[in-house]
Write a protein that holds these residues in place. Structure first.
Motif, PDB file in Angstrom:
ATOM      1  N   LEU B 118      10.603  -2.028   6.495  1.00 19.06           N
ATOM      2  CA  LEU B 118      10.541  -1.408   7.828  1.00 19.06           C
ATOM      3  C   LEU B 118      10.822  -2.441   8.906  1.00 19.06           C
ATOM      4  O   LEU B 118      11.591  -2.219   9.838  1.00 19.06           O
ATOM      5  N   ALA B 119      10.172  -3.583   8.751  1.00 21.34           N
ATOM      6  CA  ALA B 119      10.306  -4.614   9.768  1.00 21.34           C
ATOM      7  C   ALA B 119      11.759  -5.085   9.849  1.00 21.34           C
ATOM      8  O   ALA B 119      12.291  -5.322  10.928  1.00 21.34           O
ATOM      9  N   GLN B 120      12.373  -5.206   8.674  1.00 20.23           N
ATOM     10  CA  GLN B 120      13.748  -5.696   8.658  1.00 20.23           C
ATOM     11  C   GLN B 120      14.715  -4.672   9.242  1.00 20.23           C
ATOM     12  O   GLN B 120      15.549  -4.994  10.080  1.00 20.23           O
ATOM     13  N   THR B 121      14.567  -3.429   8.793  1.00 17.85           N
ATOM     14  CA  THR B 121      15.559  -2.438   9.171  1.00 17.85           C
ATOM     15  C   THR B 121      15.346  -1.932  10.580  1.00 17.85           C
ATOM     16  O   THR B 121      16.287  -1.610  11.272  1.00 17.85           O
ATOM     17  N   LEU B 122      14.101  -1.835  10.980  1.00 10.22           N
ATOM     18  CA  LEU B 122      13.838  -1.282  12.308  1.00 10.22           C
ATOM     19  C   LEU B 122      13.394  -2.349  13.285  1.00 10.22           C
ATOM     20  O   LEU B 122      12.645  -2.097  14.202  1.00 10.22           O
ATOM     21  N   ARG B 123      13.874  -3.555  13.042  1.00  9.76           N
ATOM     22  CA  ARG B 123      13.444  -4.665  13.900  1.00  9.76           C
ATOM     23  C   ARG B 123      13.788  -4.380  15.371  1.00  9.76           C
ATOM     24  O   ARG B 123      14.908  -4.044  15.712  1.00  9.76           O
ATOM     25  N   PRO B 124      12.815  -4.482  16.235  1.00 11.38           N
ATOM     26  CA  PRO B 124      13.052  -4.130  17.620  1.00 11.38           C
ATOM     27  C   PRO B 124      14.002  -5.122  18.306  1.00 11.38           C
ATOM     28  O   PRO B 124      14.122  -6.263  17.872  1.00 11.38           O
ATOM     29  N   LEU B 316       3.383 -11.340   8.531  1.00  9.17           N
ATOM     30  CA  LEU B 316       2.975 -10.079   9.147  1.00  9.17           C
ATOM     31  C   LEU B 316       3.058  -8.916   8.159  1.00  9.17           C
ATOM     32  O   LEU B 316       2.073  -8.197   7.972  1.00  9.17           O
ATOM     33  N   PRO B 317       4.202  -8.713   7.496  1.00  8.27           N
ATOM     34  CA  PRO B 317       4.223  -7.611   6.527  1.00  8.27           C
ATOM     35  C   PRO B 317       3.194  -7.784   5.418  1.00  8.27           C
ATOM     36  O   PRO B 317       2.615  -6.813   4.929  1.00  8.27           O
ATOM     37  N   LEU B 318       2.948  -9.034   5.050  1.00  8.26           N
ATOM     38  CA  LEU B 318       1.969  -9.273   3.988  1.00  8.26           C
ATOM     39  C   LEU B 318       0.586  -8.791   4.445  1.00  8.26           C
ATOM     40  O   LEU B 318      -0.111  -8.054   3.738  1.00  8.26           O
ATOM     41  N   HIS B 319       0.200  -9.207   5.624  1.00  4.59           N
ATOM     42  CA  HIS B 319      -1.102  -8.832   6.152  1.00  4.59           C
ATOM     43  C   HIS B 319      -1.185  -7.315   6.359  1.00  4.59           C
ATOM     44  O   HIS B 319      -2.135  -6.661   5.915  1.00  4.59           O
ATOM     45  N   LEU B 320      -0.156  -6.783   6.997  1.00  7.37           N
ATOM     46  CA  LEU B 320      -0.195  -5.344   7.270  1.00  7.37           C
ATOM     47  C   LEU B 320      -0.136  -4.535   5.973  1.00  7.37           C
ATOM     48  O   LEU B 320      -0.766  -3.485   5.849  1.00  7.37           O
ATOM     49  N   GLY B 321       0.609  -5.027   5.016  1.00  8.63           N
ATOM     50  CA  GLY B 321       0.675  -4.343   3.716  1.00  8.63           C
ATOM     51  C   GLY B 321      -0.697  -4.269   3.076  1.00  8.63           C
ATOM     52  O   GLY B 321      -1.111  -3.251   2.520  1.00  8.63           O
ATOM     53  N   ALA B 322      -1.434  -5.375   3.166  1.00  5.22           N
ATOM     54  CA  ALA B 322      -2.780  -5.410   2.584  1.00  5.22           C
ATOM     55  C   ALA B 322      -3.690  -4.434   3.318  1.00  5.22           C
ATOM     56  O   ALA B 322      -4.443  -3.671   2.701  1.00  5.22           O
ATOM     57  N   VAL B 323      -3.604  -4.447   4.652  1.00  6.58           N
ATOM     58  CA  VAL B 323      -4.448  -3.538   5.436  1.00  6.58           C
ATOM     59  C   VAL B 323      -4.108  -2.090   5.089  1.00  6.58           C
ATOM     60  O   VAL B 323      -4.993  -1.246   4.915  1.00  6.58           O
ATOM     61  N   LEU B 324      -2.828  -1.835   4.936  1.00  6.75           N
ATOM     62  CA  LEU B 324      -2.399  -0.471   4.628  1.00  6.75           C
ATOM     63  C   LEU B 324      -2.982  -0.001   3.294  1.00  6.75           C
ATOM     64  O   LEU B 324      -3.551   1.091   3.192  1.00  6.75           O
ATOM     65  N   SER B 325      -2.866  -0.849   2.270  1.00  6.52           N
ATOM     66  CA  SER B 325      -3.381  -0.382   0.976  1.00  6.52           C
ATOM     67  C   SER B 325      -4.897  -0.285   1.016  1.00  6.52           C
ATOM     68  O   SER B 325      -5.486   0.585   0.370  1.00  6.52           O
TER      69      SER B 325
END
Ligand SMILES: Cc1cc2nc3c(=O)[nH]c(=O)nc-3n(C[C@H](O)[C@H](O)[C@H](O)COP(=O)(O)OP(=O)(O)OC[C@H]3O[C@@H](n4cnc5c(N)ncnc54)[C@H](O)[C@@H]3O)c2cc1C
Ligand code: SF4
Ligand code: SF4
Lengths: 461, 370
Positions: B118-124, B316-325
């Motif tokens: 998501l971060a890669q493809t939808l990078r603001p 960031l994706p690592l942290h957010l991924g963990a929070v998400l799961s």
């Protein structure tokens, strides 16, 4: 331990641990020889729940006060005066300083429940029961460098005149010995040796259940008595109660106790009643039923109640036997059905006005013209389903023991054995001639254990 | 519920009821002693009141090799785990509990991958701090449902639990009692203030209570930090990144540290404790859960430290991924225990209010018994 320890303590229950801790704190090197494996360490002490304690004002979990005189009077009542007043008062008086000592050494008490008045006045309840007390003491002892050998069964104490010169024991299949400077015997009574019980009681004793540890077989006691060490009490004296007949042979402990007798009729295997079930409130009659049942054929009794009484007493570990008819119950309990029916009919006919029935007070609701009578709580047994429990004699501990003086020292002939002390159940007969006061066993063990530890250490140092 | 677990719990509860030596360790026993017979609901409630401190195991004179074979902490852990499965919603997800160890690991990887893609493809195009990598709206689009759906699932589960244990209408006073009790972890003091028997057989220690408190308060602080950030964003129009002396950071940094210390401590205690006094099947999942929380705390702190560096791109994706799961698995992992425990304590507060007059008479009787 490389060289011989200063002190050997025989046994691993409350009295032994109190002695070991006290001696270690006085600087002695102590070895505990406990015959039980670790999971079963702690003898009868692991089954206990409380400690009776004198106190002149609120003390720890105890409320109000419990004076020496009141404590002693309670003891006189249950023993019928058969007590050694000097030692008894020593135990009672010392109990007050024991409670804080116990707390300092890791024992935790149940907080007194707020709002309940005299509940926690005479007896302090261990949080978690006796096993947690024993655990706490083992922790404390380990911290003081006390060494413990489990599965170390003492077989013999070598007595040379007025001195114990050697302690023999077996450990891991091998015979071993140590030669300590002082010895404390705290290895309990002999109740787990049913052959010995049978020699004293007759063959009936083979049917007794032993409420506590299977390891108190009186081996050290017999060995010392044979060598002429001073004896107290006789082998027929013991604390015995009526417990659930389905309890295991050993170690059933507190949960096998039955509290339903006052609301029941109790019959023997011929379905005949034999004693007034409503003579007094149960805590006061609990202990005599052990002997009553022991006197019946096959040493067994059967409690019969009906549906209306089921919830009046504390539940016990095994559910009651249940049937919709008395005859059905008799069959399940292997009683002669017609005789049980006749006994119940006769009892029911002798019951009168039951409107005054009160489960927690002597209500005077009694039978008329019946032998034996039931003098309280006599309500006809009519309401199905009917319930039954079998009752057997459960021995708590025996009183035959080692005679000690106020320093817990044993004697041979008329002189003290210079390096031998005894504490706990194994010398309780020095104080209890007969009868028993709840919580007093732990008092005797704690008081005399500490005395023995102190004296043994003083001799060794 | 597996019927043998309930029957075994019933057998043991009946023995305890005839013994009562452990009264005073925790709120299980007063609740247990109120009953004469134990319905499945009663046992479920007792199981959720137990916090597995093991005091009653080491104090018990009837543990194996004794034929009565008491092991209350273990059987209550089994019943507890089963009760969470029974009340899981949707029903089909119940089995996740048994696999939550593997699941957390997979969730972590998938969550990371998702966030990364998501971060890669939808990078603001623009944005400062984290928002340079992922737009705020995207984060909200992912996390709002990931937070709210599990909460809904939990709410439905708790309603089922409340019915099972026979709870009536909910009273605020009882909820408050439960909150106080949980906040201080009153039961974890062991009734005498010396704590639990956990990592070293019958030795009492406060370690478990303190580590658990660190996790609870660390978690709440982190949660507060996120909430504060969200509010500041929407209400005050203040956009991240925030400086150190801002509410999100003042809450989040100590929170993250507490969370790390607490979870590391609990994981360490867990390796020391006897596994046979818990539900053996749940061990792996519980451990994975604790480690996941540790990872969330740690990655959050590292992420903050890395502000402004390119490492944020993968941190960031690592942290957010963990929070998400973590969020998604909340209803089906050890995290559920917090909610059930609150429910159980509330239920207990509601039934323990009236003074048990009959119990008093029985107590007086017992005092004179050997
Ligand atoms: C079910 C039950 C409940 C009770 N409840 C209470 C209560 O609430 N309050 C109370 O005051 N009293 C109670 N009592 C009585 C109480 O248990 C005893 O008075 C007390 O525990 C005696 O302590 P002790 O240390 O002398 O003996 P024990 O605790 O029995 O210890 C004796 C030790 O000696 C060991 N031993 C025996 N032979 C040898 C040998 N040859 N070599 C090495 N070691 C040996 C045993 O393994 C054991 O460890 C209860 C008893 C029972 C059975
Ligand atoms: S766990 Fe054991 S000691 Fe505690 S109440 Fe139950 S039976 Fe009694
Ligand atoms: S393990 Fe602890 S919390 Fe659970 S029942 Fe036993 S004493 Fe209570």
């Amino acid at each position: 331990m490389q060289s011989d320890p200063d002190i050997v303590v025989i046994g691993g229950g409350n009295a032994a641990l109190c002695a070991a801790i006290t001696a270690a704190e006085a600087g002695a090197r102590v070895l505990i020889l406990e015959t039980a494996p670790k999971p079963y360490r702690g003898g009868n002490s692991r089954h206990t729940r409380n400690f009776r304690c004198m106190h002149s004002g609120p003390l720890g979990p105890l409320v109000e006060s419990y004076s020496e005189e009141e404590y002693f009077a309670d003891l006189m009542k249950v023993t019928d005066g058969k007590t050694d007043e000097h030692l008894a008062r020593l135990a009672i008086r010392s109990s007050e300083e024991c409670l804080p000592w116990m707390e300092e050494h890791g024992v935790r008490f149940q907080p007194s429940l707020s709002g309940t008045l005299s509940l926690a006045r005479t007896n302090a309840f261990f949080l978690g029961g006796g096993k947690s007390l024993v655990n706490a003491y083992y922790r404390t002892a380990a911290g003081l460098g006390v060494e413990v050998l489990y599965e170390a069964a003492v077989t013999h104490l070598e007595l040379d005149g007025d001195l114990v010169t050697r302690v023999d024991y077996t450990h891991e299949g091998a015979a071993k010995s140590v030669a300590p400077k002082s010895v404390v015997v705290a290895s309990g009574g002999f109740q787990a040796d049913t052959d010995w019980l049978a020699r004293a009681w007759g063959p009936a004793a083979k049917n007794f259940l032993i409420r506590g540890t299977p390891y108190n077989r009186g081996i050290v006691l017999a060995d010392l008595l044979e060598q002429g060490i001073g004896q107290v009490g006789d082998p027929t004296q013991c604390h015995a109660v009526a417990i659930d007949g389905r309890a295991p042979k050993f170690d059933g402990g507190i949960v096998t106790r039955l509290d339903c007798v006052p609301f029941s009729i109790v019959v023997n295997k011929d379905a005949e009643r034999f004693y007034d079930e409503g003579e007094d409130v149960w805590p006061k009659r609990y202990a005599i039923w052990g002997r009553l049942v022991a006197a019946q054929p096959d040493q067994v009794g059967y409690v019969i109640i009906d549906a209306k009484s089921l919830e009046l007493f504390m539940p016990s570990v095994f559910p009651p036997i249940k049937a919709d008819t008395l005859e059905g119950l008799a069959e399940k309990m292997e009683l002669p059905p017609e005789s049980l029916r006749a006994t119940v009919d006769e009892f029911n006919a002798a019951c009168g006005d039951t409107s005054g029935f009160h489960p927690t007070e002597l209500d005077g609701v009694s039978t008329t013209g019946l032998t034996p009578p039931k003098t309280n709580w006599a309500r006809p047994i009519t309401e199905p389903p009917f319930y039954g429990y079998s009752l057997r004699t459960g021995v708590t501990f025996t009183y035959l023991g080692l005679k000690v003086d106020e320093t817990a020292q044993c004697s041979v002939g008329d002189r003290p054995v210079r390096n031998l002390w005894a504490a706990g159940e194994t010398m309780a007969g020095s104080i209890l001639g007969q009868g028993y006061l709840a919580g007093f066993g732990m008092t005797i063990g704690t008081v005399f254990g500490r005395i023995a530890g102190k004296e043994a250490a003083a001799h060794a140092n | 519920m597996q019927i043998d677990f309930l029957n075994e719990a019933r057998r043991q509860a009946e023995i305890c009821n005839a013994c009562r030596y452990c009264e005073g360790y925790c709120s299980v026993f007063p609740a247990l002693h109120r009953e004469r017979a134990f319905s499945d609901g009663d046992l479920t409630q007792l199981a959720n009141l137990c916090h597995n401190c093991r005091g009653c195991y080491y104090a018990c004179q009837y543990t194996a090799p004794h034929e009565f074979d008491l092991n209350l902490p273990k059987i209550l852990a089994e019943v507890r785990q089963e009760s969470w499965k029974d009340h899981a919603w949707p029903r089909g997800f119940a089995e996740l509990f048994d696999r939550s160890g593997v699941l957390l690991a997979t969730g972590l990887v998938l969550g990371f991958a998702l966030m990364f893609v998501l971060a890669q493809t939808l990078r603001p195009e623009s944005g400062a701090g984290f928002y340079a990598y992922m737009s705020h709206n995207l984060m909200v689009a992912v996390f709002a449902p990931a937070f709210l759906l599990p909460l809904l699932a939990i709410a439905i589960s708790l309603r089922g639990y409340w019915r099972t244990v026979g709870g009536g209408s909910l009273r605020l006073g009882d909820l408050w009692e439960a909150t106080k009790s949980a906040g201080r972890m009153k039961n974890l003091t062991g009734g005498h203030g010396d704590g639990c028997n956990f990592e070293d057989e019958d030795r009492f220690s406060q370690a478990r209570r303190h580590f658990h408190q660190a996790v609870l308060y660390g978690f709440l602080l982190c949660f507060g930090a996120t909430s504060a950030g969200t509010l500041m964003h929407y209400l005050l129009g203040m956009e991240a990144p925030y400086g150190f002396f801002s509410l999100p950071k003042l809450l989040g940094v100590p929170g993250g540290i507490l969370l790390c210390i607490g979870t590391a401590g609990l994981a360490w205690l867990k390796t020391k404790a006897d596994r046979n006094l818990g539900a053996p099947k749940a061990w792996g999942g519980e451990m994975a859960f604790v480690l996941l929380l540790f990872f969330i705390g740690l990655s959050g702190l590292v992420l903050y430290a890395a502000t402004g560096t390119t490492a944020v791109g993968w941190l960031l994706p690592l942290h957010l991924g963990a929070v998400l799961s973590f969020f998604l698995l909340t209803p089906y992992s050890k995290m559920a225990h917090g909610f059930y425990r609150m429910a159980a304590l509330t239920r207990e507060a509601s039934v323990s209010r009236p003074a048990p007059v009959q119990a008093l008479a029985a107590d007086t009787e017992r005092a004179n018994r050997t």
